[in-house]
Design a protein around this motif. Structure first.
Motif, PDB file in Angstrom:
ATOM      1  N   MET A 167      36.483  49.406  32.708  1.00  0.00           N
ATOM      2  CA  MET A 167      37.820  49.200  32.130  1.00  0.00           C
ATOM      3  C   MET A 167      38.896  48.928  33.183  1.00  0.00           C
ATOM      4  N   ASP A 168      38.846  49.661  34.301  1.00  0.00           N
ATOM      5  CA  ASP A 168      39.885  49.494  35.319  1.00  0.00           C
ATOM      6  C   ASP A 168      39.736  48.198  36.099  1.00  0.00           C
ATOM      7  N   ARG A 169      38.620  47.528  35.928  1.00  0.00           N
ATOM      8  CA  ARG A 169      38.370  46.362  36.782  1.00  0.00           C
ATOM      9  C   ARG A 169      38.421  45.034  36.040  1.00  0.00           C
ATOM     10  N   ILE A 170      38.459  45.075  34.712  1.00  0.00           N
ATOM     11  CA  ILE A 170      38.305  43.801  33.988  1.00  0.00           C
ATOM     12  C   ILE A 170      39.411  42.784  34.284  1.00  0.00           C
ATOM     13  N   PHE A 171      40.610  43.262  34.663  1.00  0.00           N
ATOM     14  CA  PHE A 171      41.689  42.304  34.963  1.00  0.00           C
ATOM     15  C   PHE A 171      41.683  41.873  36.428  1.00  0.00           C
ATOM     16  N   ASP A 172      40.755  42.430  37.227  1.00  0.00           N
ATOM     17  CA  ASP A 172      40.685  42.036  38.645  1.00  0.00           C
ATOM     18  C   ASP A 172      40.126  40.626  38.769  1.00  0.00           C
ATOM     19  N   GLU A 180      25.865  35.551  36.447  1.00  0.00           N
ATOM     20  CA  GLU A 180      24.633  34.730  36.450  1.00  0.00           C
ATOM     21  C   GLU A 180      24.657  33.704  35.325  1.00  0.00           C
ATOM     22  N   ARG A 181      25.599  33.870  34.383  1.00  0.00           N
ATOM     23  CA  ARG A 181      25.703  32.867  33.322  1.00  0.00           C
ATOM     24  C   ARG A 181      26.980  32.033  33.458  1.00  0.00           C
ATOM     25  N   GLY A 182      27.482  31.972  34.693  1.00  0.00           N
ATOM     26  CA  GLY A 182      28.602  31.061  34.959  1.00  0.00           C
ATOM     27  C   GLY A 182      29.987  31.681  34.837  1.00  0.00           C
ATOM     28  N   GLY A 183      30.089  32.982  34.599  1.00  0.00           N
ATOM     29  CA  GLY A 183      31.409  33.604  34.496  1.00  0.00           C
ATOM     30  C   GLY A 183      32.091  33.615  35.863  1.00  0.00           C
ATOM     31  N   THR A 184      33.385  33.253  35.891  1.00  0.00           N
ATOM     32  CA  THR A 184      34.107  33.254  37.169  1.00  0.00           C
ATOM     33  C   THR A 184      34.831  34.586  37.385  1.00  0.00           C
ATOM     34  N   GLY A 185      35.079  35.290  36.295  1.00  0.00           N
ATOM     35  CA  GLY A 185      35.854  36.529  36.409  1.00  0.00           C
ATOM     36  C   GLY A 185      37.336  36.250  36.602  1.00  0.00           C
ATOM     37  N   LEU A 186      37.741  35.005  36.294  1.00  0.00           N
ATOM     38  CA  LEU A 186      39.164  34.668  36.465  1.00  0.00           C
ATOM     39  C   LEU A 186      39.922  34.660  35.137  1.00  0.00           C
ATOM     40  N   GLY A 187      39.166  34.604  34.030  1.00  0.00           N
ATOM     41  CA  GLY A 187      39.815  34.477  32.720  1.00  0.00           C
ATOM     42  C   GLY A 187      40.871  35.541  32.463  1.00  0.00           C
ATOM     43  N   LEU A 188      40.486  36.800  32.589  1.00  0.00           N
ATOM     44  CA  LEU A 188      41.434  37.869  32.266  1.00  0.00           C
ATOM     45  C   LEU A 188      42.522  38.014  33.327  1.00  0.00           C
ATOM     46  N   SER A 189      42.160  37.814  34.601  1.00  0.00           N
ATOM     47  CA  SER A 189      43.198  37.994  35.620  1.00  0.00           C
ATOM     48  C   SER A 189      44.261  36.899  35.460  1.00  0.00           C
TER      49      SER A 189
END
Ligand code: ATP
Ligand code: MG
Length: 363
Positions: A167-172, A180-189
């Motif tokens: 929970m504390d990291r999803i906006f990072d 591994e399926r192409g997520g950049t992790g930039l959507g939420l930030s």
């Protein structure tokens, strides 16, 4: 690779190669992987461009209800049919002063995340919109908010939920459980950055195994007249003409084509400007109108308009472009020189689209 245009070029060429190779061809599977990777690259660059653009974005009164309807249409066309998308949009949910392109991006990010969370099950995504008056206890909802009236849009899913440790990291930036399926992790930030720049806030609540709800609070606009309710298109604005639609963005094609078909038009859509030109060359009398995006690889919208007018001097042409393409200074004189009868800014809604087309066709 720095621009969406370069990625768009790779996408278009790979699409052509996939078509040429055909499903039976030996490289078909490899090419479809390349295509997916190129599409991800394109969307990543697009996200970064939107994020790094001038902080004083072009804010304008935005009818949230309309924007959400458009997003849900796009969403439905890009997710498996097993996922049920429900909308509950309150009529008086109001206007916000916002950059519509960026808010569109936030909504699509949240909805895409929701669709990933419900993957492989009979999923449900509920999109709701209402307005709330927040008083002095507003800080309990989110410390970034101050008292006032807010438009609140929520995206709820019945997916796998978010583990408390995450929970504390999803906006990072770059935090993703889907790398591994192409997520950049930039959507939420990025969504968080955009909403913050609009003096709003995003909240999240999740029950692992049961689902998640994200809510976006955006301050309601004061002193702006609500746009006319009901974007229903009057019958006289519907038509039967044949439209050539050109855009390198498949999502844009999906949404626009659907809107046009619902208005009764016959649509021939192309994601490549060269293929579109070929279609006109092959059948010069086959179209009543051309609608084209501006920023495209090979021939941009204006260049395509020139080529088409050389083949069919009377062809009515509508050009559209997004705010991200802000580097292009599109002036009435420039449009006239290219024989373009109307210009629209993306994102446009159904009513704007219907009106512009009818105006151009009767001109
Ligand atoms: N609705 C949701 N349900 C469950 N987990 C979620 C949800 N939304 C976000 N997450 C979690 O937050 C992480 C970060 O989300 P974010 O949108 O920033 O990146 P991503 O979706 O992984 O990558 P991208 O947005 O580039 O596709 C996700 O990887 C996922 O673990
Ligand atoms: Mg995401």
């Amino acid at each position: 690779m720095t621009s969406t245009t370069s990625w768009g070029g790779i996408t278009t060429c790979t699409e052509l190669a996939v078509e040429e190779v055909g499903e039976e061809g030996p490289a078909y599977e490899d090419l479809t992987h390349v295509l997916k990777a190129a599409q991800r690259g394109k969307s990543l660059v697009r996200q970064i461009l939107a994020f790094s653009r001038d902080k004083d974005q072009e804010k304008q009164p935005v009818q949230m209800k309309q924007l959400l309807k458009e997003c849900s249409q796009l969403l439905k066309s890009s997710i498996p049919a097993t996922i049920d998308v429900r909308l509950d949009l309150q009529a008086e949910s109001g206007l916000v002063l916002a950059d519509p392109t960026q808010i569109h991006q936030v909504i699509m990010n949240l909805c895409t995340n929701a669709s990933h969370a419900v993957e492989n099950q009979k999923g449900l995504i509920e999109i709701t919109l209402d307005s709330v008056d927040l008083d002095r206890n507003v800080a309990l909802i989110h410390p970034d908010l101050s008292p006032g009236r807010y438009s609140r849009l929520s995206v709820r899913d019945n997916g796998k939920g978010i583990p408390p440790d995450d929970m504390d990291r999803i906006f990072d930036p770059f935090f993703s459980t889907r790398k591994e399926r192409g997520g950049t992790g930039l959507g939420l930030s990025m969504s968080h950055g955009i909403v913050k720049r609009h003096q709003g806030a995003i909240t999240v609540a999740s029950h692992p195994g049961r689902g998640t709800i994200f809510s976006v609070y955006l301050p309601c606009a004061h002193g702006t007249e609500p746009m006319k309710a009901g974007a229903e298109v009057p019958l006289e604005r519907k038509g039967k003409e044949r439209i050539l639609l050109v855009d390198d963005d498949e999502q844009m094609i999906y949404g626009t084509e659907k809107m046009l078909c619902r208005m009764g038009y016959e649509v021939v859509a192309h994601t490549g400007s060269l293929a579109a030109l070929k279609a006109v060359r092959t059948d010069p009398g086959g179209f009543d109108l051309v609608m084209t995006d501006h920023m495209m690889p090979y021939l941009n919208g204006m260049e395509l308009a020139n080529e088409i007018r050389a083949l069919c001097p009377e062809m009515p042409i509508i050009l559209y472009s997004g705010y991200q393409d802000g580097t292009v200074d599109i002036t009435p004189g420039l449009l006239e020189r290219h024989g373009i009868l109307a210009f629209m800014r993306k994102p446009f809604n159904r009513a704007e689209l219907a009106k512009t087309i009818r105006n151009v066709l009767v001109a």
